[in-house]
Design an enzyme around this catalytic site. Structure first.
Site, PDB file in Angstrom:
ATOM      1  N   TYR A 167       0.830  -1.201   0.000  1.00  0.00           N
ATOM      2  CA  TYR A 167       0.000   0.000   0.000  1.00  0.00           C
ATOM      3  C   TYR A 167       0.870   1.258   0.000  1.00  0.00           C
ATOM      4  O   TYR A 167       1.719   1.437   0.866  1.00  0.00           O
ATOM      5  CB  TYR A 167      -0.896  -0.001   1.238  1.00  0.00           C
ATOM      6  CG  TYR A 167      -2.184   0.765   1.080  1.00  0.00           C
ATOM      7  CD1 TYR A 167      -2.182   2.160   0.969  1.00  0.00           C
ATOM      8  CD2 TYR A 167      -3.412   0.119   1.060  1.00  0.00           C
ATOM      9  CE1 TYR A 167      -3.363   2.869   0.837  1.00  0.00           C
ATOM     10  CE2 TYR A 167      -4.598   0.823   0.924  1.00  0.00           C
ATOM     11  CZ  TYR A 167      -4.571   2.197   0.811  1.00  0.00           C
ATOM     12  OH  TYR A 167      -5.743   2.895   0.680  1.00  0.00           O
ATOM     13  N   TYR A 201      -1.265   4.536 -10.468  1.00  0.00           N
ATOM     14  CA  TYR A 201      -2.243   3.692 -11.171  1.00  0.00           C
ATOM     15  C   TYR A 201      -3.673   4.133 -10.861  1.00  0.00           C
ATOM     16  O   TYR A 201      -4.411   4.599 -11.723  1.00  0.00           O
ATOM     17  CB  TYR A 201      -1.992   2.233 -10.787  1.00  0.00           C
ATOM     18  CG  TYR A 201      -3.110   1.269 -11.093  1.00  0.00           C
ATOM     19  CD1 TYR A 201      -3.586   1.109 -12.389  1.00  0.00           C
ATOM     20  CD2 TYR A 201      -3.664   0.486 -10.087  1.00  0.00           C
ATOM     21  CE1 TYR A 201      -4.604   0.204 -12.662  1.00  0.00           C
ATOM     22  CE2 TYR A 201      -4.669  -0.422 -10.353  1.00  0.00           C
ATOM     23  CZ  TYR A 201      -5.139  -0.555 -11.645  1.00  0.00           C
ATOM     24  OH  TYR A 201      -6.142  -1.444 -11.897  1.00  0.00           O
TER      25      TYR A 201
END
Length: 379
Positions: A278, A326
Site C-alpha cells: 500500500y 495507477y
C-alpha cells in the site's frame, strides 16, 4: 511447516477507473464483480459469502447483495480502512476452512473523484483532540510520521522520491494507469509541498473505481477457468485510530501482521518474488518495508534507493503503478490483490515479473492504523 492449501483466489477484475462520471458506487462494484466471476467461470448464484467495505451507506452488504441479486449464507463488512480487503481474504479462507461457505465475493467501489465526500475519518469524537490544532487531515498524519523518520534516522526527501519515481516507471508499462508520464527525483522534489515534508508527488491519486476478488474452496478452485492462486498466509493487526495515539510514529502494526502471515505460509522473506505494498504516501512504503522485516528500522530509505523497486530492480514492487500512479479510489487494498494475482498468473504483459511464484500483498488502513498481510502462491 507450510499451511495446507485451503482456499484460492480464482477471479479478479477492476471496473472502469480514473474519472468515471457515468457510474455510481454500486454500478462500479457490479461491473467488477461480473467480470471477476466470469473470469472464474462462476455466476452470482455460486456466491454464498459476500464481503465489502466502505462508507457509502449504513449497511453496504445489504445494499450490495440486493443490487447484485445475491443471497448469501455469510456476510462480512469488516472496515479497517484500506487494508480491509486483505483482511477479507484472510476471513474468507477461515470461513471456508470452517465449512461455512464455498465461494466468497469481495468487492469495493468508490466515486471519490467525481463525487468527493468530506473526510470524516477522525470526526466528530476522537478527532476533536487533533482538528482544532490544524492537523490537515490524513496527509498531515503521514507527514508527522515522515518528519519523525527523517529526524530519527536521517531519511531524505530524495529517498522518499525514489518510491514515487519507481512506481511511475511501472505505470508507464500499464495502459490502465491514471498517470503515465515519466518523472524523476527532481520532479518529485519540485512538486508543490502538501504537508511538509510530503510533496504532491509523494501523495496518492484521487480517482474513481472499483474492484472484485473471488475466493473459493480448494474443491471449487480445481474446476474454475483460471489457474488458482493459493492463499498461503494471512495476518492482521491494528494499533490506534488517531495519529496522536500511534505508539511509535516509525513502527506500524505490519510488524505483527507480517510475522503472522510468514509463519502461516511457512516461507522466508527472501522467497518473495513480487511485493504489492500500500502506497498512500511514499513514507507508507518505507515504514511498511521496515515493519515487514525486509530491512532494519530506519533503513527503508536506503532499501529503495537506486530504483531497486522499479522495473529491472531486484525487489519488484507495486508493479501496476500503485496508488501513486495507477489508481486510488479512497481504499486501495483490493487493487493490490488484483495485481498480485495477475503477476502470479503471468498475465501482466509488459510489466510482468519473470517467473513470479510467490507474492506478498500488504494493506494499510487509516493513518498507519491497521495492517493486513497476505501471502499468495501459484503451483
Amino acid at each position: 511447516m507450510k499451511t495446507e492449501r485451503i482456499a484460492a483466489i480464482v477471479g479478479v477484475a477492476e471496473s472502469d477507473l480514473g474519472k468515471v462520471s457515468n457510474k455510481n458506487v454500486l454500478q462500479l462494484q457490479a461491473q467488477a464483480a461480473k467480470a471477476a466471476l466470469d473470469e472464474a467461470g462462476l455466476t452470482k448464484d455460486d456466491v454464498d459469502a459476500l464481503f465489502t467495505a466502505g462508507n457509502w451507506t449504513w449497511a453496504p452488504n445489504l445494499m450490495l447483495a440486493e443490487y447484485l441479486g445475491i443471497e448469501t449464507k455469510y456476510s462480512d463488512s469488516t472496515n479497517i480502512g484500506g487494508s480491509s480487503f486483505e483482511s477479507h481474504v484472510g476471513h474468507a479462507m477461515a470461513g471456508i476452512q470452517a465449512g461455512l461457505f464455498e465461494v466468497a465475493l469481495i468487492t469495493y467501489g468508490s466515486t471519490n473523484r467525481t463525487s468527493p465526500t468530506r473526510n470524516t475519518y477522525s470526526a466528530p469524537l476522537t478527532g476533536q483532540y487533533e482538528q482544532p490544532y490544524g492537523l490537515p487531515g490524513t496527509v498531515g498524519s503521514y507527514a508527522l510520521a515522515a518528519m519523525r523518520h527523517m529526524h530519527q534516522y536521517g531519511t531524505t526527501s530524495e529517498q522518499l522520491a525514489e518510491v514515487a519515481v519507481a512506481t511511475r516507471k511501472w505505470a508507464t508499462l500499464n495502459e490502465r494507469a491514471y498517470k503515465r508520464e515519466p518523472i524523476d527525483i527532481s520532479d518529485v522534489l519540485n512538486s508543490r509541498m502538501i504537508a511538509e515534508p510530503l510533496h504532491l508527488l509523494d501523495c496518492c491519486l484521487v480517482t474513481d473505481g472499483g474492484g472484485a476478488v473471488v475466493v473459493a474452496s480448494k474443491e471449487v478452485a480445481m474446476r474454475t477457468k483460471k489457474r488458482p492462486v493459493w492463499i498461503l498466509g494471512h495476518g492482521e493487526a491494528h494499533s490506534h485510530n488517531t495519529i496522536t495515539n500511534m505508539p511509535d510514529l516509525t513502527v506500524t502494526s505490519a510488524r505483527e501482521s507480517g510475522e503472522r502471515a510468514f509463519q502461516m505460509a511457512g516461507i522466508s522473506r527472501d522467497e518473495i518474488d513480487v511485493a504489492e505494498i500500500y502506497d498512500s504516501f511514499t513514507i507508507t512504503v518505507l515504514l511498511t518495508l521496515e515493519a515487514l522485516g525486509f530491512c532494519e528500522p530506519g533503513e527503508g530509505g536506503l532499501f529503495v534507493s537506486g530504483q531497486r523497486t522499479a522495473p529491472g530492480g531486484d525487489f519488484p514492487m507495486n508493479t501496476n503503478g500503485g496508488g501513486l500512479s495507477y489508481c486510488h479510489p479512497g481504499m486501495y487494498g483490493i487493487f493490490l490483490l488484483i495485481e498480485a494475482v495477475r503477476q502470479l498468473r503471468q498475465e501482466s504483459e509488459a510489466r510482468q515479473v519473470n517467473d513470479a511464484k510467490i507474492a506478498l500483498v500488504h494493506g494499510t488502513g487509516g493513518v498507519l492504523s491497521s495492517s493486513s498481510t497476505v501471502i499468495l502462491g501459484r503451483d
